[in-house]
Design an enzyme around this catalytic site. Structure first.
Site, PDB file in Angstrom:
ATOM      1  N   GLU A 192     -12.762  45.092  82.581  1.00  0.00           N
ATOM      2  CA  GLU A 192     -11.516  45.277  81.919  1.00  0.00           C
ATOM      3  C   GLU A 192     -11.664  44.350  80.628  1.00  0.00           C
ATOM      4  O   GLU A 192     -12.086  43.201  80.971  1.00  0.00           O
ATOM      5  CB  GLU A 192     -10.236  44.959  82.722  1.00  0.00           C
ATOM      6  CG  GLU A 192      -9.040  44.695  81.595  1.00  0.00           C
ATOM      7  CD  GLU A 192      -8.547  46.024  81.058  1.00  0.00           C
ATOM      8  OE1 GLU A 192      -8.472  45.828  79.944  1.00  0.00           O
ATOM      9  OE2 GLU A 192      -8.495  47.074  81.594  1.00  0.00           O
ATOM     10  N   GLU A 210      -8.077  54.208  79.466  1.00  0.00           N
ATOM     11  CA  GLU A 210      -7.662  53.995  78.042  1.00  0.00           C
ATOM     12  C   GLU A 210      -8.586  54.522  77.064  1.00  0.00           C
ATOM     13  O   GLU A 210      -8.958  53.653  76.244  1.00  0.00           O
ATOM     14  CB  GLU A 210      -7.350  52.397  77.631  1.00  0.00           C
ATOM     15  CG  GLU A 210      -6.045  51.911  78.473  1.00  0.00           C
ATOM     16  CD  GLU A 210      -6.531  51.434  79.975  1.00  0.00           C
ATOM     17  OE1 GLU A 210      -5.805  51.811  81.286  1.00  0.00           O
ATOM     18  OE2 GLU A 210      -7.581  50.864  80.122  1.00  0.00           O
ATOM     19  N   GLU A 258      -9.763  58.295  81.881  1.00  0.00           N
ATOM     20  CA  GLU A 258      -8.370  58.407  82.179  1.00  0.00           C
ATOM     21  C   GLU A 258      -7.493  59.288  80.904  1.00  0.00           C
ATOM     22  O   GLU A 258      -7.796  60.426  80.978  1.00  0.00           O
ATOM     23  CB  GLU A 258      -7.694  57.159  82.286  1.00  0.00           C
ATOM     24  CG  GLU A 258      -6.313  56.830  83.099  1.00  0.00           C
ATOM     25  CD  GLU A 258      -5.864  55.472  83.070  1.00  0.00           C
ATOM     26  OE1 GLU A 258      -5.283  55.115  84.135  1.00  0.00           O
ATOM     27  OE2 GLU A 258      -5.996  54.692  82.019  1.00  0.00           O
ATOM     28  N   GLU A 273      -1.264  55.664  88.996  1.00  0.00           N
ATOM     29  CA  GLU A 273      -0.670  54.246  88.959  1.00  0.00           C
ATOM     30  C   GLU A 273       0.649  54.258  88.625  1.00  0.00           C
ATOM     31  O   GLU A 273       1.770  53.404  88.919  1.00  0.00           O
ATOM     32  CB  GLU A 273      -1.533  53.537  87.914  1.00  0.00           C
ATOM     33  CG  GLU A 273      -1.474  54.005  86.491  1.00  0.00           C
ATOM     34  CD  GLU A 273      -2.424  53.354  85.538  1.00  0.00           C
ATOM     35  OE1 GLU A 273      -2.889  52.101  85.986  1.00  0.00           O
ATOM     36  OE2 GLU A 273      -2.547  53.807  84.401  1.00  0.00           O
TER      37      GLU A 273
END
Length: 673
Positions: free
Chosen positions: A386, A455, A473, A479
């Protein structure tokens, strides 16, 4: 007898007339099967245009093309200096995909353009016609009066002869492409992201997108109806923070602007036009690129059992990860994803994304020993990176992080960019973001690392060139069923995703939730049945599929057997029946065998679907293991009933299956030797 001067003058007039006619003549190119035809040229004011027809009827009416530069324009005052043609018919294979063999068959026409006045700049437009649609791109040759340049606007404007219904997500206000796809007449839409899926009538479906997004801004379209009832889709590129769209230097090419044309829903899903408009694979040895299924310390964090950051409830601990490794080894999963293992999760992501360290683990997480432990069990860790949107910080660590992962034998990295802007300045889908995403993919290939990109930029077929970009994604995923205040993804969501977002590329949707209780956000949970969760493994394509639930919820559950056996790489894929946003059934044949897998799902309405098995091998028999909604199953009141039955199937047989509200079914068809 006419004197020589008069003859010379007449010849000059004839030559000038021929030159004028040539400059404004219409050129034509057709698809290999002849059904699609494209007319192109420049009009009297020198504006480039094209028109697309199917069976001599307009699909796209006269549409103007070009770009606007900071120091001039390249959309009018052109003449056609020449045209050139090309064609190709080849078949290539992809290491991972919805099918093995891809036919690349097109006819190509290039308009070579030069402006008449000022700097007499040159620009070419290349058109490729396939049997299932078209692509076109702008080419900026090396030339004396155009070196470095800035595009401030793209003038692509597609003119549609009707105002048809379209499934879209809005560009503004939709973070990370994670919006709900909605249907309305295209003229009623705001500026929308691509792909755009349009239902014109029962025999005409269109998809607008782009291919080979390289060093350019992502494409959006703004629809507007004119006085004649036509709708014009005007391109809008995602800008840099200063408003500029693209920085370039000749020679330079734009991405392809694509239009898929199909007679049925199955046609648009079968199109490989976008992949074919990308460059061939640049990775010489792809033997390390593989598919598989994984589990992870993820859903339990959303449920409030653990935290990403350090503390009493930290999820990414050595002991906890070993539990997941043991479960993966016991149940045939190749990977274990661990989120929150590295330094940086304790800060403010948006403002302090530069604190993430991608080689330094938290004190309670022993990266080296865990990977060795996993390898001893036939499993690999999946590293989670991340970034908090801090692209510069990530780029500074790419080589050191990927070298470490390669040394340890970690082959897959899931990247993330949870921040509306990269480096708190630039939009993720601007040229700035596109350049960053490409750098990550190319660097990963150097270290034999596969990337699952969260993202992301909307996929445009780059996985043909870099098949280590295995999934992404860019969708409202599972989620949202954990924390979205609106209760989760609505029942129709998975019925439209295969015909919208999935047309752009593989999706890391993360299916497989078996326990719908949510103590963290009680009003949110999967708006599906268990059987629909299983169907997602076939309907939603990804070469790496996650079993997203907590491992405790899989123990001794009979539905786990389907997740264990369903492949993630395919030899062939077919849509058996579908209605956009209502229901879909997809069948896929395993890559290295003779077995088929079928997934079907519905929206909030219960329904009975009939499957026809005319795609099976002649004179063969199959053992069908069917997972379907059990008695009383209903996503609103009781999502858990599951029926498991067996049946012998031959080619030509049919089977009726009842689907509960927001229900589904999954079938394994095992060929009997």
């Amino acid at each position: 007898m006419m004197n020589k001067n008069k003859i010379t003058l007449l010849l000059c007039i004839c030559a000038m007339s021929l030159s004028y006619l040539s400059a404004f003549a219409t050129s034509k190119v057709t698809s290999p099967n002849g059904r699609l035809s494209l007319l192109t040229g420049v009009d009297a004011s020198g504006k480039p245009y094209f028109e697309l027809l199917r069976d001599n009827k307009s699909v796209i009416k006269k549409s103007y093309l070009g770009v606007s530069l900071k120091d001039g324009q390249l959309f009018e005052d052109f003449k056609v200096t020449k045209t050139s043609r090309n064609q190709l018919d080849e078949t290539w294979q992809q290491p991972l995909g919805e099918e093995l063999n891809i036919r690349n068959h097109y006819n190509e026409l290039t308009l070579h353009l030069q402006q008449n006045k000022d700097k007499k700049r040159m620009m070419n437009i290349v058109f490729r016609l396939f049997n299932d649609g078209m692509g076109f791109r702008y080419v900026f040759p090396k030339q004396a009066n155009l070196n470095q340049f800035t595009i401030i606007d793209e003038k692509t404007a597609l003119t549609l002869p009707w105002d048809a219904s379209a499934w879209t997500i809005p560009t503004e206000g939709t973070h990370y492409y994670e919006g709900l796809w909605t249907k309305a007449p295209i003229s009623e839409k705001p500026t929308v992201s691509t792909p755009i899926t349009m239902e014109v009538n029962d025999s005409l479906y269109l998809v607008f997108h782009e291919a080979n997004l390289t060093d350019y801004a992502t494409l959006n379209y703004h629809p507007q109806k004119d006085q004649n009832g036509q709708v014009i889709l005007s391109s809008e590129l995602t800008p840099w923070s200063n408003g500029d769209k693209v920085y370039a230097a000749t020679p330079f090419v734009s991405p392809w602007r694509t239009v898929i044309v199909g007679s049925t829903i199955a046609d648009i899903t079968a199109s490989r036009l976008m992949l074919n408009l990308n460059e061939p694979c640049k990775i010489k040895d792809t033997s390390w690129i593989e598919d598989g299924k994984y589990i992870g310390i993820w859903w339990a964090i959303h449920m409030g059992d653990y935290t990403w950051s350090q503390g009493e409830k930290h999820g990414a601990t050595t002991a906890n990860t070993k539990r997941y490794i043991d479960f993966a080894a016991k149940n045939g999963f190749k990977g274990v994803l661990v989120e929150g293992w590295n330094w940086g999760w304790d800060g403010n992501w948006g403002a302090e994304g530069d604190k993430f360290n991608f080689t330094k683990a938290y004190p309670d997480y022993d990266l080296d020993s865990l990977q060795h432990y996993a390898l001893s069990k036939g499993v690999r860790l999946i590293a989670h990176n991340e970034t908090g949107g801090s692209a510069k910080n990530y780029e500074q660590q790419l080589d050191s992080a990927f070298a470490l992962y390669q040394r340890l034998g970690i082959r897959t990295v899931k990247t993330g960019y949870v921040n509306d802007k990269m480096d708190n300045l630039e939009l993720q889908h601007s040229q700035y973001g596109v350049r960053h995403y490409r750098k990550v993919i190319e660097t990963a290939a150097k270290y034999q690392i596969m990337i699952v990109n969260h993202e992301p930029a909307m996929p445009t077929g780059l996985n043909r060139t870099y098949p280590n970009l295995i999934s992404g994604e860019g969708v409202r995923g599972q989620e949202y069923n954990a924390w979205s205040q609106d209760g989760g993804n609505p029942p129709y969501h998975l019925c439209i995703v295969p015909f919208t977002r999935q047309l752009a590329g593989a999706i890391d949707y993360t299916p497989g939730i078996f326990n719908f209780e949510n103590k963290a956000v009680p009003q949110s949970h999967p708006q599906t049945t268990i059987a629909k969760q299983l169907a997602s493994y076939v309907v939603i394509y990804s070469p790496w599929q996650m079993a997203a639930d907590k491992i405790e919820n899989y123990e001794a559950h009979p539905a786990l057997s389907f997740i264990q056996r369903v492949p993630t790489n395919w030899q062939e894929s077919r849509v058996l029946n579908a209605e956009l946003g209502k229901y879909v059934t997809i069948a896929r044949k395993e890559r290295n065998g003779n077995n088929w897998y079928i997934g079907g799902l519905t929206d909030q309405d219960p329904r009975t679907l009939t499957l026809h098995f005319d795609f099976l091998d002649n004179d063969a028999q199959y053992e069908a293991l069917i997972y379907s909604d059990g008695e009383g199953a209903d996503y609103r009141t009781n999502p858990y009933p599951l029926a498991i039955t067996q049946k012998r199937i031959r080619k030509g047989d049919s089977l009726q299956l009842k689907l509960a509200p927001s229900g589904g079914f999954a079938i394994e068809l095992k060929k009997i030797n």
